[in-house]
Design a protein around this motif. Structure first.
Motif, PDB file in Angstrom:
ATOM      1  N   GLU A  21     -29.278  24.310 -14.775  1.00  0.00           N
ATOM      2  CA  GLU A  21     -29.112  22.858 -14.586  1.00  0.00           C
ATOM      3  C   GLU A  21     -27.833  22.377 -15.263  1.00  0.00           C
ATOM      4  N   VAL A  22     -27.600  22.863 -16.484  1.00  0.00           N
ATOM      5  CA  VAL A  22     -26.369  22.495 -17.207  1.00  0.00           C
ATOM      6  C   VAL A  22     -25.149  22.959 -16.418  1.00  0.00           C
ATOM      7  N   LEU A  23     -25.228  24.175 -15.872  1.00  0.00           N
ATOM      8  CA  LEU A  23     -24.122  24.718 -15.091  1.00  0.00           C
ATOM      9  C   LEU A  23     -23.862  23.863 -13.852  1.00  0.00           C
ATOM     10  N   GLU A  24     -24.935  23.440 -13.158  1.00  0.00           N
ATOM     11  CA  GLU A  24     -24.775  22.596 -11.972  1.00  0.00           C
ATOM     12  C   GLU A  24     -24.110  21.277 -12.335  1.00  0.00           C
ATOM     13  N   LYS A  25     -24.533  20.685 -13.487  1.00  0.00           N
ATOM     14  CA  LYS A  25     -23.910  19.427 -13.931  1.00  0.00           C
ATOM     15  C   LYS A  25     -22.430  19.643 -14.221  1.00  0.00           C
ATOM     16  N   LEU A  26     -22.130  20.770 -14.873  1.00  0.00           N
ATOM     17  CA  LEU A  26     -20.726  21.057 -15.193  1.00  0.00           C
ATOM     18  C   LEU A  26     -19.903  21.270 -13.921  1.00  0.00           C
ATOM     19  N   LYS A  27     -20.518  21.906 -12.918  1.00  0.00           N
ATOM     20  CA  LYS A  27     -19.806  22.129 -11.664  1.00  0.00           C
ATOM     21  C   LYS A  27     -19.519  20.816 -10.948  1.00  0.00           C
ATOM     22  N   SER A  28     -20.452  19.831 -11.066  1.00  0.00           N
ATOM     23  CA  SER A  28     -20.274  18.565 -10.360  1.00  0.00           C
ATOM     24  C   SER A  28     -19.293  17.622 -11.076  1.00  0.00           C
ATOM     25  N   THR A  29     -19.024  17.873 -12.372  1.00  0.00           N
ATOM     26  CA  THR A  29     -18.061  17.030 -13.084  1.00  0.00           C
ATOM     27  C   THR A  29     -16.653  17.549 -12.820  1.00  0.00           C
ATOM     28  N   PRO A  30     -15.657  16.646 -12.897  1.00  0.00           N
ATOM     29  CA  PRO A  30     -14.291  17.104 -12.639  1.00  0.00           C
ATOM     30  C   PRO A  30     -13.797  18.064 -13.717  1.00  0.00           C
ATOM     31  N   SER A  31     -12.893  18.924 -13.318  1.00  0.00           N
ATOM     32  CA  SER A  31     -12.336  19.896 -14.269  1.00  0.00           C
ATOM     33  C   SER A  31     -11.353  19.207 -15.198  1.00  0.00           C
ATOM     34  N   LEU A  32     -10.979  19.898 -16.262  1.00  0.00           N
ATOM     35  CA  LEU A  32     -10.032  19.352 -17.239  1.00  0.00           C
ATOM     36  C   LEU A  32      -8.701  19.033 -16.572  1.00  0.00           C
ATOM     37  N   LYS A  33      -8.280  19.902 -15.665  1.00  0.00           N
ATOM     38  CA  LYS A  33      -7.016  19.696 -14.946  1.00  0.00           C
ATOM     39  C   LYS A  33      -7.076  18.409 -14.116  1.00  0.00           C
ATOM     40  N   GLU A  34      -8.213  18.228 -13.414  1.00  0.00           N
ATOM     41  CA  GLU A  34      -8.382  17.043 -12.570  1.00  0.00           C
ATOM     42  C   GLU A  34      -8.438  15.768 -13.412  1.00  0.00           C
ATOM     43  N   VAL A  35      -9.160  15.835 -14.540  1.00  0.00           N
ATOM     44  CA  VAL A  35      -9.268  14.663 -15.431  1.00  0.00           C
ATOM     45  C   VAL A  35      -7.889  14.314 -15.990  1.00  0.00           C
ATOM     46  N   THR A  36      -7.122  15.327 -16.345  1.00  0.00           N
ATOM     47  CA  THR A  36      -5.767  15.086 -16.867  1.00  0.00           C
ATOM     48  C   THR A  36      -4.906  14.410 -15.803  1.00  0.00           C
ATOM     49  N   ARG A  37      -5.026  14.868 -14.555  1.00  0.00           N
ATOM     50  CA  ARG A  37      -4.258  14.255 -13.459  1.00  0.00           C
ATOM     51  C   ARG A  37      -4.665  12.796 -13.263  1.00  0.00           C
ATOM     52  N   LEU A  38      -5.992  12.533 -13.260  1.00  0.00           N
ATOM     53  CA  LEU A  38      -6.480  11.154 -13.101  1.00  0.00           C
ATOM     54  C   LEU A  38      -6.005  10.267 -14.249  1.00  0.00           C
ATOM     55  N   ARG A  39      -6.006  10.817 -15.481  1.00  0.00           N
ATOM     56  CA  ARG A  39      -5.543  10.052 -16.633  1.00  0.00           C
ATOM     57  C   ARG A  39      -4.068   9.689 -16.489  1.00  0.00           C
ATOM     58  N   ASP A  40      -3.277  10.670 -16.036  1.00  0.00           N
ATOM     59  CA  ASP A  40      -1.844  10.414 -15.856  1.00  0.00           C
ATOM     60  C   ASP A  40      -1.599   9.370 -14.778  1.00  0.00           C
ATOM     61  N   GLU A  41      -2.359   9.447 -13.673  1.00  0.00           N
ATOM     62  CA  GLU A  41      -2.225   8.448 -12.603  1.00  0.00           C
ATOM     63  C   GLU A  41      -2.594   7.061 -13.109  1.00  0.00           C
ATOM     64  N   SER A  42      -3.692   6.983 -13.885  1.00  0.00           N
ATOM     65  CA  SER A  42      -4.113   5.689 -14.445  1.00  0.00           C
ATOM     66  C   SER A  42      -3.053   5.138 -15.384  1.00  0.00           C
ATOM     67  N   ARG A  43      -2.463   6.019 -16.178  1.00  0.00           N
ATOM     68  CA  ARG A  43      -1.432   5.591 -17.123  1.00  0.00           C
ATOM     69  C   ARG A  43      -0.234   5.009 -16.376  1.00  0.00           C
ATOM     70  N   VAL A  44       0.170   5.674 -15.276  1.00  0.00           N
ATOM     71  CA  VAL A  44       1.304   5.192 -14.473  1.00  0.00           C
ATOM     72  C   VAL A  44       0.983   3.828 -13.867  1.00  0.00           C
ATOM     73  N   ARG A  45      -0.254   3.675 -13.308  1.00  0.00           N
ATOM     74  CA  ARG A  45      -0.660   2.385 -12.717  1.00  0.00           C
ATOM     75  C   ARG A  45      -0.678   1.291 -13.773  1.00  0.00           C
TER      76      ARG A  45
END
Length: 199
Positions: free
Chosen positions: A102-126
């Motif tokens: 169950e923990v593994l499934e939750k981890l799979k459904s959450t965004p990866s560190l790379k994706e979160v970093t990209r989203l953070r950078d996009e938010s920072r630019v906006r």
């Protein structure tokens, strides 16, 4: 010495063997004749038994069936207890595996560190772009009371919205009056007059 080695081998491997199988599993120092003599001696002493199938003799360890009943019951209880313990342990491990899955499934459904970093950078630019826009607007309207402008704009919007609603109601009433004597459909009337319907 060969007697003990052959006996121990058959005792430890409780299954039928022919002479060649026994020789193949024993150390090379023991000859075939020594093994055969040991087998004959053990059969004579009734420590093992033999059966003849065609031309071949099969030898097997003679198990002691004269165990004490209470000893067998004690062993049975121990085995049941051990089996229950293993069953409980298995259930515990299965629950743990399920939780980890169950923990593994939750981890799979959450965004990866790379994706979160990209989203953070996009938010920072906006955010930086919006802050610059706010700064530019503030510089452009220096000294003006923007809150009063907003209040005035809200009042005008409210007034124009009410006027628009009144005119729409009047127009609808006139069109309904025309429709009473009009031979076609409402859509045809609108096409004839040139009214565009809002979608």
């Amino acid at each position: 010495m060969a007697n003990d080695i052959v006996y121990d081998f058959l005792k430890n491997h409780v299954r039928p063997y022919n002479v060649n199988d026994i020789i193949g599993n024993l150390p090379k120092e023991i000859s075939k004749s020594a093994v055969q003599k040991a087998l004959d001696y053990l059969v004579k002493k009734e420590k093992i038994f033999d059966k003849t199938y065609g031309k071949q003799k099969i030898y097997c360890f003679k198990q002691d069936n004269k165990k004490d009943v209470y000893e067998l019951m004690r062993i049975d209880r121990e085995l049941e207890s051990h089996a229950q313990e293993l069953t409980n342990r298995l259930q515990h491990l299965e629950k743990e595996v399920k939780c980890r899955e169950e923990v593994l499934e939750k981890l799979k459904s959450t965004p990866s560190l790379k994706e979160v970093t990209r989203l953070r950078d996009e938010s920072r630019v906006r955010t930086e772009a919006l802050e610059k826009k706010i700064h530019d607007l503030t510089e452009l309207n220096k000294g003006q009371d923007l809150s009063q402008n907003k209040i005035n704009a809200d009042k005008l919007l409210d007034k124009y919205s009410r006027d628009c609603a009144k005119r729409k109601r009047l127009c609808t009433d006139i069109l309904d009056a025309i429709m009473e004597g009009y031979p076609g459909t409402k859509k045809e009337l609108y096409n004839d007059i040139g009214i565009e319907m809002k979608k």
